[in-house]
Design an enzyme around this catalytic site. Structure first.
Site, PDB file in Angstrom:
ATOM      1  N   TYR A 181       1.412  -1.110  -0.311  1.00 40.63           N
ATOM      2  CA  TYR A 181       0.137  -0.054  -0.153  1.00 40.63           C
ATOM      3  C   TYR A 181       0.880   1.153  -0.005  1.00 40.63           C
ATOM      4  CZ  TYR A 181      -2.390   3.883   1.776  1.00 40.63           C
ATOM      5  OH  TYR A 181      -3.364   5.116   0.968  1.00 40.63           O
ATOM      6  N   HIS A 230      -1.871  -1.116   6.057  1.00 38.28           N
ATOM      7  CA  HIS A 230      -3.223  -1.022   5.505  1.00 38.28           C
ATOM      8  C   HIS A 230      -4.363  -2.571   5.544  1.00 38.28           C
ATOM      9  CE1 HIS A 230      -5.094   1.630   2.599  1.00 38.28           C
ATOM     10  NE2 HIS A 230      -4.665   2.454   3.420  1.00 38.28           N
TER      11      HIS A 230
HETATM   12 MG    MG Z   1      -3.748   4.635   6.874  1.00 37.49          MG
END
Ligand code: MG
Length: 424
Positions: A181, A230
Site C-alpha cells: 500500500y 493497510h
Molecule cells: Mg492509513
C-alpha cells in the site's frame, strides 16, 4: 410513526426559546474534485445574510450517496433551527434515521456538524480551537508519506521530506506485483501465478524489516519512522511484523489488521514492542471508544468526518486524554481543506495529540478552497480567522466535476498471486 409521503416536515424545534431570531435557511452538499479526488462539503446558510458555515462530508468512494443524504434527508431537518444548538441538532439527526451510523450517514452528519461549528466560530469572532478551550501548542507536527519502488528510492524521498523540516516520515516501499500500500509495484512480479500482479504477504513480512533497518542506517536515529500495513495481516502475522521491527523504533505501526478483526487488537498491541495506531476505518463512535478503553490502540486514527464530525471527535479526544492514548487523525488527500481545519482545531487544543497526517494540496485545491492550510516546515499552523478560516469558491468548484470509481478500479486489482482479494 414516520410521516407518510406528502406530509409536511415534522416539527424539529426543541422545547426552548432560541436566544434570537437567527435561523438555518439552507443546507446543501457540494461535490468537487480539483485534485481528481471527489471532496464533499456541506454548506449551511442562515437568515443572517453572509453568515454561513462549511463542513467536510468527504466519503470519496460514495460521494453521490452522501450528497443525496445531505440534500434529501438531513438538510430539511435543520431548516428553521437556531444554528447554536449543535449538540441537540447532531443528536436529533443521528437518531432520526432510527438505524444510525455508517460512513454515509456519518459523513452527512459531519458536514452539518462542522458547518454549525464554523457558524459558531464566525458568530463569536473566534477560530474553532478557541471555542474548544484554546491552544495548548503553537502548531501541529506532521508526517508525510515517503514512497518508492525500491528501498533506496523510498529513502531518497524521505530525505527530501526531512530537508523540508519533517521529523516524522511514513515509509512504504514497492513490492513485486501490485505493490504494497502507498508505493508503486512492479507489474508481473509473479509471472507463473494465476494473478502475476499479486501481492504476497510472506514476501512483505520478509522485506519490511529490511526497509527499516536500511532506513536507520541512511536516515539516522533522530527521525521518527511510521508504517501503514493497510489491514492486510492476520493478528498473528501482525505480532510477527511488530516484533521484527522492534530494533528500528517505529513511532507507530498502523492498521495491522482489518476492522473486522479489531476485537483482536488488544492482544496484538499487548504483544507488540512498537506503538499500534488504528481507526481510520471506524464508522462508529462506540467502537472507537471500545478500542481506546480495551487497550487496542496507542494512537487513535479516526477519519473525523466518518465518525460523525467534530462533536463526536472531541469526545473521543477527551477519552484519549483521560486514558493515555494519543490522537493521529487520518488526513490524506481524501479529506477536504475544511476537514483539515477541523483536525487541526483538535490537534492544537488537546494534550492527547500524538501526530497529524498531512497532505500537500496542489494549487487547484487552494484556489477552490481559499484559506486552505498547507504545511510549513513540517507543521500546520492554525488560522486565526473566525470559524475554520476556509472558504469555498463554488464557481471554481464547478469546473472540477467528480469522477466515479477511481478507487474501485484500483482496489479490484489488490489480489494475492493466487487471485484472492486482499483489503485495499
Ligand atoms: Mg492509513
Amino acid at each position: 410513526m414516520p410521516p407518510s409521503p406528502g406530509q409536511v416536515m415534522p416539527e424539529t424545534q426543541p422545547p426552548w426559546q432560541p436566544r434570537d431570531g437567527l435561523r438555518v435557511t439552507g443546507v446543501r452538499a457540494i461535490v468537487t474534485a480539483p485534485e481528481g479526488i471527489p471532496l464533499v462539503v456541506v454548506r449551511v446558510d442562515t437568515s443572517d445574510a453572509g453568515l454561513y458555515g462549511l463542513g467536510c462530508a468527504t466519503f470519496t468512494q460514495r460521494f453521490h450517496a452522501v450528497a443525496a443524504t445531505v440534500d434529501e434527508h438531513v438538510g430539511p431537518l435543520l431548516i428553521g433551527r437556531h444554528p447554536a444548538d449543535i449538540e441537540d441538532i447532531v443528536r436529533m439527526i443521528h437518531l432520526s434515521s432510527y438505524w444510525r451510523g455508517g460512513p454515509v450517514l456519518n459523513n452527512a452528519l459531519s458536514g452539518v456538524d462542522m458547518a454549525l461549528w464554523d457558524i459558531a466560530g464566525k458568530r463569536a469572532g473566534m477560530p474553532v480551537h478557541e471555542l474548544l478551550g484554546g491552544r495548548v501548542r503553537a502548531a501541529a507536527p506532521l508526517y508525510l508519506h515517503a514512497e518508492g519502488a525500491t528501498v533506496e528510492a523510498t529513502l531518497e524521498h524521505a530525505q527530501r521530506l526531512m530537508a523540508d523540516g519533517y521529523r516524522h516520515v511514513r515509509l512504504q516501499t514497492g513490492q513485486p506485483g501490485h505493490g504494497t500500500y502507498g508505493a508503486p509495484g512492479a507489474p508481473g512480479g509473479y509471472p507463473a501465478a494465476p494473478h502475476p500482479d499479486g501481492w504476497d504477504v510472506r514476501h512483505y513480512l520478509r522485506t519490511t524489516p529490511a526497509l527499516f533497518e536500511r532506513a536507520r542506517q541512511v536516515l539516522g536515529e533522530e527521525v521518527e519512522l511510521l508504517h501503514d500495513v493497510h489491514s492486510r495481516l492476520t493478528p498473528k502475522d501482525a505480532v510477527i511484523l511488530a516484533r521484527s521491527l522492534a530494533d528500528h523504533r517505529l513511532f507507530f505501526l498502523e492498521d495491522v489488521v482489518a476492522p473486522e478483526h479489531y476485537d483482536r487488537l488488544p492482544e496484538v498491541r499487548a504483544a507488540s514492542p512498537v506503538p499500534i495506531a488504528a481507526g481510520e476505518l471506524l464508522v462508529s463512535v462506540p467502537e472507537a471508544a471500545r478500542l481506546v478503553l480495551n487497550g487496542g490502540v496507542d494512537l487513535l486514527r479516526c477519519h473525523v468526518s466518518a465518525i460523525g464530525g467534530l462533536t463526536p471527535a472531541r469526545k473521543l479526544t477527551a477519552l484519549c486524554e483521560l486514558t493515555g492514548v494519543r490522537t493521529a487523525w487520518h488526513s490524506p488527500g481524501d479529506v477536504s481543506p475544511v476537514g483539515v481545519a477541523a483536525n487541526l482545531a483538535l490537534d492544537v487544543s488537546t494534550p492527547a495529540f500524538g501526530i497529524q497526517e498531512a497532505h500537500v494540496y496542489p494549487e487547484a485545491v487552494c484556489e477552490v478552497f481559499p484559506g486552505t492550510l498547507n504545511p510549513v516546515g513540517g507543521h500546520l499552523h492554525p488560522s486565526s480567522a473566525p470559524g475554520w478560516g476556509v472558504e469555498l469558491d463554488e464557481r471554481l468548484a464547478a469546473r472540477f466535476p467528480p469522477v466515479t470509481h477511481l478507487h474501485e478500479r484500483w482496489a479490484a486489482r489488490v489480489r494475492r498471486p493466487d487471485g484472492g482479494l486482499e483489503p485495499p
